[in-house]
Design an enzyme around this catalytic site. Structure first.
Site, PDB file in Angstrom:
ATOM      1  CB  SER A 110      38.681  38.529  36.386  1.00  0.00           C
ATOM      2  OG  SER A 110      38.318  37.324  35.741  1.00  0.00           O
ATOM      3  CB  SER A 111      34.841  35.026  38.349  1.00  0.00           C
ATOM      4  OG  SER A 111      34.723  34.835  36.955  1.00  0.00           O
ATOM      5  CE1 TYR A 139      42.451  39.724  32.322  1.00  0.00           C
ATOM      6  CE2 TYR A 139      41.156  38.146  33.586  1.00  0.00           C
ATOM      7  CZ  TYR A 139      41.282  39.382  32.986  1.00  0.00           C
ATOM      8  OH  TYR A 139      40.241  40.277  33.038  1.00  0.00           O
ATOM      9  CE  LYS A 173      41.891  42.090  35.277  1.00  0.00           C
ATOM     10  NZ  LYS A 173      41.531  43.525  35.201  1.00  0.00           N
ATOM     11  CG  HIS A 211      35.466  36.167  26.851  1.00  0.00           C
ATOM     12  ND1 HIS A 211      35.855  37.461  26.590  1.00  0.00           N
ATOM     13  CD2 HIS A 211      36.334  35.690  27.787  1.00  0.00           C
ATOM     14  CE1 HIS A 211      36.914  37.754  27.332  1.00  0.00           C
ATOM     15  NE2 HIS A 211      37.219  36.705  28.060  1.00  0.00           N
TER      16      HIS A 211
END
Length: 307
Positions: free
Chosen positions: A104-105, A133, A137, A178
Protein backbone atom coordinates in the site's frame (compact mmCIF):
# COMPACT_ATOMS: atom_id res chain seq x y z
CA UNK A 1 -0.88 -22.04 -13.49
CA UNK A 2 -2.70 -22.86 -10.30
CA UNK A 3 -2.80 -19.55 -8.40
CA UNK A 4 -3.82 -19.10 -4.78
CA UNK A 5 -5.47 -15.70 -4.30
CA UNK A 6 -5.95 -14.57 -0.71
CA UNK A 7 -8.59 -11.95 -0.05
CA UNK A 8 -10.75 -13.24 -2.87
CA UNK A 9 -13.92 -11.76 -1.39
CA UNK A 10 -12.52 -8.20 -1.17
CA UNK A 11 -12.62 -5.49 -3.81
CA UNK A 12 -9.14 -6.22 -5.17
CA UNK A 13 -9.62 -9.99 -5.05
CA UNK A 14 -12.95 -9.91 -6.86
CA UNK A 15 -11.57 -7.64 -9.57
CA UNK A 16 -8.64 -10.03 -10.03
CA UNK A 17 -11.06 -12.94 -10.38
CA UNK A 18 -13.21 -11.06 -12.91
CA UNK A 19 -10.12 -10.23 -14.94
CA UNK A 20 -8.89 -13.82 -14.84
CA UNK A 21 -12.24 -15.13 -16.05
CA UNK A 22 -12.21 -12.73 -18.99
CA UNK A 23 -8.59 -12.92 -20.11
CA UNK A 24 -6.76 -15.84 -18.50
CA UNK A 25 -6.62 -19.63 -18.46
CA UNK A 26 -5.16 -19.93 -14.96
CA UNK A 27 -6.88 -21.88 -12.20
CA UNK A 28 -7.64 -19.38 -9.44
CA UNK A 29 -8.11 -20.72 -5.91
CA UNK A 30 -9.92 -18.08 -3.84
CA UNK A 31 -10.87 -19.70 -0.53
CA UNK A 32 -13.14 -17.94 1.93
CA UNK A 33 -11.87 -17.18 5.45
CA UNK A 34 -13.72 -20.31 6.61
CA UNK A 35 -11.75 -22.44 4.16
CA UNK A 36 -8.43 -20.69 4.80
CA UNK A 37 -7.94 -18.86 8.08
CA UNK A 38 -4.95 -16.62 7.38
CA UNK A 39 -4.71 -15.74 11.08
CA UNK A 40 -3.84 -19.38 11.88
CA UNK A 41 -0.39 -20.47 10.67
CA UNK A 42 -1.15 -24.20 10.89
CA UNK A 43 -4.32 -23.70 8.84
CA UNK A 44 -2.34 -21.89 6.14
CA UNK A 45 0.33 -24.59 6.05
CA UNK A 46 -2.29 -27.34 5.75
CA UNK A 47 -4.09 -25.54 2.90
CA UNK A 48 -0.88 -25.07 0.91
CA UNK A 49 0.16 -28.68 1.45
CA UNK A 50 -3.25 -29.91 0.24
CA UNK A 51 -3.63 -27.68 -2.84
CA UNK A 52 0.01 -27.03 -3.81
CA UNK A 53 -0.46 -23.84 -5.83
CA UNK A 54 2.23 -22.76 -8.30
CA UNK A 55 1.90 -19.10 -7.40
CA UNK A 56 0.46 -17.02 -4.53
CA UNK A 57 -1.15 -13.57 -4.78
CA UNK A 58 -1.56 -12.09 -1.31
CA UNK A 59 -4.38 -9.54 -1.53
CA UNK A 60 -6.08 -10.18 1.81
CA UNK A 61 -6.20 -7.53 4.48
CA UNK A 62 -8.17 -5.72 7.13
CA UNK A 63 -8.86 -2.37 5.46
CA UNK A 64 -10.86 0.81 6.02
CA UNK A 65 -10.87 4.57 5.73
CA UNK A 66 -9.21 7.16 7.96
CA UNK A 67 -11.74 6.95 10.79
CA UNK A 68 -11.67 3.14 10.90
CA UNK A 69 -7.86 3.19 11.08
CA UNK A 70 -7.89 5.78 13.86
CA UNK A 71 -10.47 3.84 15.88
CA UNK A 72 -8.87 0.37 15.50
CA UNK A 73 -5.05 0.66 15.31
CA UNK A 74 -4.42 -2.64 17.13
CA UNK A 75 -6.68 -4.64 14.81
CA UNK A 76 -5.24 -3.01 11.68
CA UNK A 77 -1.69 -3.76 12.84
CA UNK A 78 -2.11 -7.27 14.26
CA UNK A 79 -4.52 -8.73 11.68
CA UNK A 80 -2.51 -7.53 8.69
CA UNK A 81 0.80 -8.49 10.30
CA UNK A 82 -0.41 -12.00 11.11
CA UNK A 83 -1.92 -12.56 7.66
CA UNK A 84 1.21 -11.39 5.89
CA UNK A 85 3.61 -13.36 8.06
CA UNK A 86 1.55 -16.54 7.91
CA UNK A 87 1.10 -16.66 4.13
CA UNK A 88 4.73 -15.74 3.38
CA UNK A 89 6.30 -18.15 5.86
CA UNK A 90 3.92 -20.99 5.00
CA UNK A 91 4.65 -20.49 1.29
CA UNK A 92 8.38 -20.57 2.03
CA UNK A 93 8.01 -23.76 4.05
CA UNK A 94 5.93 -25.33 1.27
CA UNK A 95 8.58 -24.47 -1.33
CA UNK A 96 6.33 -22.23 -3.39
CA UNK A 97 8.76 -20.38 -5.61
CA UNK A 98 6.77 -17.28 -6.53
CA UNK A 99 4.61 -14.98 -4.40
CA UNK A 100 3.20 -11.57 -5.26
CA UNK A 101 2.39 -9.48 -2.20
CA UNK A 102 0.14 -6.41 -2.47
CA UNK A 103 1.36 -3.53 -0.33
CA UNK A 104 0.00 0.00 0.00
CA UNK A 105 1.15 3.56 -0.60
CA UNK A 106 0.52 4.03 3.15
CA UNK A 107 3.94 2.39 3.54
CA UNK A 108 5.63 5.68 2.63
CA UNK A 109 6.74 8.24 5.23
CA UNK A 110 4.34 11.13 5.74
CA UNK A 111 7.06 13.71 5.01
CA UNK A 112 8.58 12.00 1.97
CA UNK A 113 8.73 14.24 -1.11
CA UNK A 114 6.31 13.38 -3.89
CA UNK A 115 6.29 11.48 -6.16
CA UNK A 116 7.02 8.65 -3.74
CA UNK A 117 9.90 6.42 -4.82
CA UNK A 118 10.28 2.82 -3.69
CA UNK A 119 13.62 3.64 -2.03
CA UNK A 120 11.91 6.04 0.41
CA UNK A 121 10.22 3.28 2.42
CA UNK A 122 11.56 3.19 6.02
CA UNK A 123 13.35 6.53 5.68
CA UNK A 124 11.12 8.51 8.09
CA UNK A 125 8.02 8.46 10.32
CA UNK A 126 4.66 7.25 9.03
CA UNK A 127 1.32 9.03 8.78
CA UNK A 128 -0.27 8.59 12.28
CA UNK A 129 -3.84 8.11 10.99
CA UNK A 130 -2.97 4.72 9.43
CA UNK A 131 0.34 3.84 11.09
CA UNK A 132 -0.69 0.37 12.29
CA UNK A 133 -1.82 -0.74 8.83
CA UNK A 134 1.30 0.73 7.24
CA UNK A 135 3.65 -1.01 9.68
CA UNK A 136 2.09 -4.39 8.93
CA UNK A 137 2.40 -3.81 5.18
CA UNK A 138 6.05 -2.76 5.51
CA UNK A 139 6.95 -5.84 7.58
CA UNK A 140 5.29 -8.17 5.08
CA UNK A 141 7.10 -6.53 2.15
CA UNK A 142 10.45 -6.75 3.93
CA UNK A 143 9.78 -10.38 4.83
CA UNK A 144 9.28 -11.07 1.12
CA UNK A 145 12.63 -9.35 0.41
CA UNK A 146 14.38 -11.47 3.02
CA UNK A 147 12.94 -14.72 1.63
CA UNK A 148 14.31 -13.87 -1.81
CA UNK A 149 17.70 -12.78 -0.44
CA UNK A 150 18.27 -15.75 1.87
CA UNK A 151 17.52 -18.23 -0.91
CA UNK A 152 19.69 -16.40 -3.51
CA UNK A 153 16.64 -15.92 -5.71
CA UNK A 154 15.41 -19.52 -5.59
CA UNK A 155 12.29 -18.01 -4.05
CA UNK A 156 10.98 -14.90 -5.76
CA UNK A 157 8.68 -13.07 -3.34
CA UNK A 158 7.91 -9.56 -4.55
CA UNK A 159 5.62 -6.66 -3.67
CA UNK A 160 3.42 -4.37 -5.74
CA UNK A 161 2.61 -1.04 -4.06
CA UNK A 162 -0.67 0.26 -5.50
CA UNK A 163 -1.88 3.80 -5.11
CA UNK A 164 -5.39 4.30 -3.72
CA UNK A 165 -8.05 2.23 -5.45
CA UNK A 166 -11.76 2.41 -6.23
CA UNK A 167 -14.18 0.46 -8.41
CA UNK A 168 -16.54 -2.47 -8.51
CA UNK A 169 -17.08 -4.34 -5.22
CA UNK A 170 -16.02 -1.34 -3.15
CA UNK A 171 -17.75 -0.57 0.16
CA UNK A 172 -20.07 2.39 -0.26
CA UNK A 173 -20.65 4.20 3.02
CA UNK A 174 -20.63 7.84 4.02
CA UNK A 175 -18.27 7.40 7.00
CA UNK A 176 -16.31 4.11 7.00
CA UNK A 177 -15.39 3.88 3.32
CA UNK A 178 -12.39 5.25 1.49
CA UNK A 179 -12.77 8.68 -0.10
CA UNK A 180 -14.19 7.94 -3.57
CA UNK A 181 -16.88 5.40 -2.56
CA UNK A 182 -17.77 7.59 0.45
CA UNK A 183 -18.10 10.65 -1.78
CA UNK A 184 -20.09 8.71 -4.37
CA UNK A 185 -22.46 7.45 -1.67
CA UNK A 186 -22.91 10.91 -0.13
CA UNK A 187 -23.48 12.63 -3.47
CA UNK A 188 -25.95 9.98 -4.61
CA UNK A 189 -27.89 10.31 -1.37
CA UNK A 190 -27.85 14.10 -1.67
CA UNK A 191 -29.19 13.94 -5.22
CA UNK A 192 -31.99 11.48 -4.39
CA UNK A 193 -32.98 13.47 -1.29
CA UNK A 194 -32.73 16.84 -3.09
CA UNK A 195 -30.13 18.14 -0.63
CA UNK A 196 -28.51 21.43 -1.57
CA UNK A 197 -25.03 20.77 -0.17
CA UNK A 198 -22.61 17.96 0.72
CA UNK A 199 -19.89 17.98 3.38
CA UNK A 200 -16.22 17.44 2.52
CA UNK A 201 -13.72 16.54 5.26
CA UNK A 202 -10.98 19.19 5.51
CA UNK A 203 -10.53 22.04 3.08
CA UNK A 204 -10.43 19.71 0.07
CA UNK A 205 -6.94 20.70 -1.05
CA UNK A 206 -5.23 17.42 -0.02
CA UNK A 207 -4.21 15.51 -3.15
CA UNK A 208 -4.75 11.82 -3.81
CA UNK A 209 -4.05 9.33 -6.60
CA UNK A 210 -6.95 6.92 -7.19
CA UNK A 211 -6.78 4.13 -9.75
CA UNK A 212 -9.68 2.06 -11.06
CA UNK A 213 -9.40 -1.44 -9.56
CA UNK A 214 -9.58 -3.26 -12.91
CA UNK A 215 -6.35 -1.51 -13.85
CA UNK A 216 -4.68 -3.03 -10.79
CA UNK A 217 -5.92 -6.49 -11.82
CA UNK A 218 -4.35 -5.93 -15.24
CA UNK A 219 -1.11 -4.87 -13.55
CA UNK A 220 -1.11 -7.98 -11.34
CA UNK A 221 -1.22 -10.35 -14.29
CA UNK A 222 1.29 -8.27 -16.24
CA UNK A 223 3.60 -8.66 -13.24
CA UNK A 224 3.00 -12.41 -13.11
CA UNK A 225 3.84 -12.75 -16.82
CA UNK A 226 7.02 -10.68 -16.37
CA UNK A 227 7.95 -11.78 -12.86
CA UNK A 228 11.63 -12.49 -13.50
CA UNK A 229 12.39 -8.87 -14.40
CA UNK A 230 10.01 -7.23 -11.91
CA UNK A 231 11.79 -5.28 -9.13
CA UNK A 232 11.41 -6.54 -5.55
CA UNK A 233 9.13 -3.56 -4.80
CA UNK A 234 7.22 -1.74 -7.52
CA UNK A 235 4.72 1.10 -7.39
CA UNK A 236 1.51 0.75 -9.38
CA UNK A 237 -0.02 4.14 -10.09
CA UNK A 238 -1.15 6.69 -12.62
CA UNK A 239 1.64 9.24 -12.47
CA UNK A 240 -0.79 12.08 -11.65
CA UNK A 241 -3.20 13.03 -8.87
CA UNK A 242 -6.19 15.29 -8.11
CA UNK A 243 -7.33 17.30 -5.11
CA UNK A 244 -10.22 16.05 -2.97
CA UNK A 245 -12.27 18.99 -4.26
CA UNK A 246 -11.57 17.91 -7.84
CA UNK A 247 -12.66 14.35 -7.08
CA UNK A 248 -15.93 15.58 -5.57
CA UNK A 249 -16.58 17.76 -8.61
CA UNK A 250 -15.88 14.86 -11.00
CA UNK A 251 -18.17 12.52 -9.04
CA UNK A 252 -20.90 15.18 -8.88
CA UNK A 253 -20.73 15.49 -12.67
CA UNK A 254 -21.09 11.73 -13.19
CA UNK A 255 -23.98 11.48 -10.71
CA UNK A 256 -25.71 14.68 -11.77
CA UNK A 257 -25.54 16.47 -8.41
CA UNK A 258 -25.78 20.24 -8.89
CA UNK A 259 -25.53 21.42 -5.28
CA UNK A 260 -22.64 22.99 -3.39
CA UNK A 261 -19.91 21.70 -1.07
CA UNK A 262 -19.33 22.58 2.59
CA UNK A 263 -15.91 21.96 4.19
CA UNK A 264 -15.51 20.64 7.75
CA UNK A 265 -11.97 21.57 8.70
CA UNK A 266 -12.26 19.79 12.08
CA UNK A 267 -12.13 16.37 10.39
CA UNK A 268 -8.88 14.42 9.81
CA UNK A 269 -7.53 14.45 6.25
CA UNK A 270 -4.30 12.44 6.45
CA UNK A 271 -1.27 13.30 4.29
CA UNK A 272 -1.44 16.44 2.14
CA UNK A 273 -0.32 14.49 -0.91
CA UNK A 274 0.33 10.85 -1.74
CA UNK A 275 1.46 10.42 -5.34
CA UNK A 276 3.61 7.39 -6.20
CA UNK A 277 6.48 7.57 -8.64
CA UNK A 278 5.87 5.60 -11.85
CA UNK A 279 9.45 5.80 -13.10
CA UNK A 280 10.22 2.13 -12.46
CA UNK A 281 6.73 1.13 -13.59
CA UNK A 282 7.28 2.82 -16.96
CA UNK A 283 10.59 0.98 -17.32
CA UNK A 284 8.73 -2.25 -16.47
CA UNK A 285 6.38 -1.50 -19.38
CA UNK A 286 2.91 -1.23 -17.81
CA UNK A 287 0.45 1.68 -17.88
CA UNK A 288 -3.16 2.19 -16.78
CA UNK A 289 -6.08 2.16 -19.22
CA UNK A 290 -8.98 3.92 -17.46
CA UNK A 291 -9.41 7.69 -17.14
CA UNK A 292 -10.97 9.07 -13.95
CA UNK A 293 -14.26 9.83 -15.71
CA UNK A 294 -14.51 6.36 -17.27
CA UNK A 295 -13.66 4.66 -13.98
CA UNK A 296 -16.19 6.74 -12.05
CA UNK A 297 -18.92 5.99 -14.60
CA UNK A 298 -18.33 2.24 -14.33
CA UNK A 299 -18.18 2.44 -10.53
CA UNK A 300 -21.43 4.41 -10.30
CA UNK A 301 -23.14 1.98 -12.66
CA UNK A 302 -22.04 -0.88 -10.39
CA UNK A 303 -23.32 1.02 -7.33
CA UNK A 304 -26.74 1.57 -8.94
CA UNK A 305 -27.03 -2.10 -9.94
CA UNK A 306 -25.95 -3.47 -6.56
CA UNK A 307 -27.83 -1.17 -4.17
Amino acid sequence: MKILLTGGSGMVGRNIQDYAQLYRDDEILHPSSHELNLLDFESVKAYLKKHQPDFVIHAAGTVGGIQANINNPIKFLVDNLDMGRNIVMAAKEAGIKKLLNLGSSCMYPRSAPNPLREEQILTNTLEPTNEGYALAKIVTAKLCNYCSQETDGALQYKTLIPCNLYGKYDKFDGVKSHMIPAALYKLHQAKTQSDTDVQIWGDGTARREFMYAEDLADAVFYAIDNFERMPDMLNIGLGHDFSINEYYSAIAKVIGFNGSFVHDITKPVGMKQKLVSTEKLEEFGWTHKYSLEDGLKKTYQYYLESN
